[in-house]
Design a protein around this motif. Structure first.
Motif, short mmCIF file in Angstrom:
data_model
loop_
_atom_site.label_atom_id
_atom_site.label_comp_id
_atom_site.label_asym_id
_atom_site.label_seq_id
_atom_site.Cartn_x
_atom_site.Cartn_y
_atom_site.Cartn_z
N ALA A 135 34.32 46.25 44.11
CA ALA A 135 34.13 46.36 42.66
C ALA A 135 35.34 45.82 41.90
O ALA A 135 35.20 45.18 40.84
N GLY A 136 36.53 46.08 42.44
CA GLY A 136 37.74 45.51 41.83
C GLY A 136 37.75 43.99 41.90
O GLY A 136 38.18 43.32 40.94
N PHE A 137 37.28 43.43 43.00
CA PHE A 137 37.20 41.97 43.12
C PHE A 137 36.23 41.40 42.07
O PHE A 137 36.51 40.37 41.44
N LEU A 172 37.57 32.40 45.27
CA LEU A 172 37.58 33.86 45.12
C LEU A 172 36.17 34.39 44.96
O LEU A 172 35.84 35.48 45.48
N HIS A 173 35.32 33.65 44.29
CA HIS A 173 33.91 34.03 44.14
C HIS A 173 33.21 34.12 45.50
O HIS A 173 32.49 35.09 45.78
N CYS A 174 33.46 33.15 46.37
CA CYS A 174 32.85 33.16 47.70
C CYS A 174 33.36 34.32 48.54
O CYS A 174 32.58 35.00 49.24
N VAL A 175 34.67 34.56 48.49
CA VAL A 175 35.24 35.67 49.25
C VAL A 175 34.68 37.01 48.75
O VAL A 175 34.37 37.92 49.55
N THR A 176 34.52 37.13 47.44
CA THR A 176 33.99 38.38 46.88
C THR A 176 32.56 38.63 47.32
O THR A 176 32.17 39.76 47.64
N PRO A 179 26.68 28.12 47.45
CA PRO A 179 26.54 26.68 47.13
C PRO A 179 26.09 26.43 45.69
O PRO A 179 26.45 25.41 45.09
N ALA A 180 25.30 27.37 45.12
CA ALA A 180 24.83 27.15 43.75
C ALA A 180 25.98 27.16 42.75
O ALA A 180 26.00 26.36 41.80
N SER A 181 26.94 28.04 42.95
CA SER A 181 28.09 28.07 42.04
C SER A 181 28.92 26.80 42.15
O SER A 181 29.45 26.30 41.16
#
Length: 357
Positions: A267-269, A157-161, A195-197
């Protein structure tokens, strides 16, 4: 005088006491009854049966100590023991089947040293090969699989956001060229943080659950705390920071409503990522407390891992050697340090002992 006339030496009258009439009458009657008695007659048998003695009733006896509880019957105890043995046998069979399945899977995939990496799942024809091996069912204990999978979903989800943030900043840039800084930073955040995350907080928590590593747990907590702070900043959306947050999206409502709506979605993501990261941080911390990890254990793992690294040993030995030679250069009273004659691993150990002192 008649009494004196009798001869005392004469034979006395023979007196028989049994010839008394009363005695002879009783004796004769008893003899007649004995002679008349016939033990084989019917009347005598009936009289004997009727004259049988009746035993006296005995009082009911009570136990000296009343039983406090009824003991289970032997049949019930045997049935319970058989049921318990049957349950234990089924559990052993299930564990044996699970071990056989894992053994077959390990044999099929090979040992851990020769195991092929499977992440990221790239096609065979792709020139870049997978860099990591990941298998929740095989490497992660059953109690931690759910939390570890949720962390993996949070990373996706972080990558998609970040990708959606790039598109929103692109739309933001099309409305006004002055927002090109946000678009450039959005590209940088996507290329850098994706990639860092994965390497800085997802893989450490995966390794922590896999090997129960205290050092990996502490590293994850340290990095993920800053990740939560970054999520909050991104959801706020400070202008010129490359984030499509609430402030930037609300400021675009008067200029372009469609772009403002797209930026609000992003912003919601970011907000959802911030909330989920806080929840998962608490879940990982609760699991961490059950593993028995501690800060002392993390220090021991770090010291063992660093000092046993050959690269670190060689680098530390070369640095110390150069420093010692530079300090003693030109001094007639300074000879070569004694540890220079040691091997690089021994020099690194000596150096660490000196630093500890």
């Amino acid at each position: 005088m008649s009494g004196f006339d009798s001869n005392p030496f004469a034979d006395p009258v023979d007196v028989n006491p049994f010839q008394d009439p009363s005695v002879t009458e009783v004796t004769a009657a008893a003899a007649d009854r004995v002679e008349e008695f016939n033990p084989f007659s019917e009347n005598t048998t009936l009289s004997i049966q009727t004259a049988a003695t009746i035993p006296a009733p005995t009082p009911p006896s009570q136990p000296a100590v009343l039983p406090t509880s009824q003991e289970p019957s032997p049949q019930g105890a045997v049935a319970a023991a058989q049921a318990e043995l049957h349950r234990q046998q089924e559990e052993l069979e299930r564990k044996a089947a699970e071990l056989d399945r894992k053994e077959q899977e390990l044999q099929r995939r090979g040992t851990s040293a020769g195991r092929e990496n499977n992440w990221p799942p790239l096609p065979k024809i792709f020139p870049i090969k997978p860099c990591f091996y990941q298998d929740f069912a095989e490497e992660i204990p059953l109690d931690y699989q759910r939390v570890c999978k949720l962390m993996y979903y949070l990373w996706m989800l972080h990558c998609v956001t970040l990708f959606l943030n790039l598109l929103a900043c692109l739309a933001y840039f099309t409305t006004d060229p002055m927002y090109g800084v946000d678009f450039g930073l959005a590209i940088l955040w996507f290329i850098l943080f994706t990639p860092a995350s994965f390497l800085c907080w997802y893989r450490p928590v995966y390794k922590a659950f896999k090997s129960d590593s205290s050092f990996s747990f502490f590293f994850f907590f340290f990095v993920f705390f800053f990740q939560v702070a970054v999520y909050i900043i991104q959801s706020v959306g400070i202008p010129k920071w490359g984030n499509s947050g609430w402030i930037a999206s609300i400021s675009m409502i008067g200029s372009n409503l469609a772009v403002a709506v797209v930026m609000m979605v992003v912003a919601g993501f970011f907000t959802v990522c911030a909330v989920l990261s806080v929840i998962l941080l608490k879940m990982v911390h609760s699991k961490y407390r059950r593993t028995g990890a501690s800060f002392q254990k993390a220090q021991h793992e770090f010291s063992q891992g660093v000092l046993s690294n050959g690269t670190f040993q060689n680098t530390a030995a070369s640095v110390v050697t150069s420093a010692a030679q530079g300090a003693c250069e030109g001094s007639p009273f300074c000879g070569p340090p004694s540890f220079l004659t040691l091997s690089p691993p021994a020099q690194a150990v000596a150096l660490s002992a000196d630093l500890h002192i």
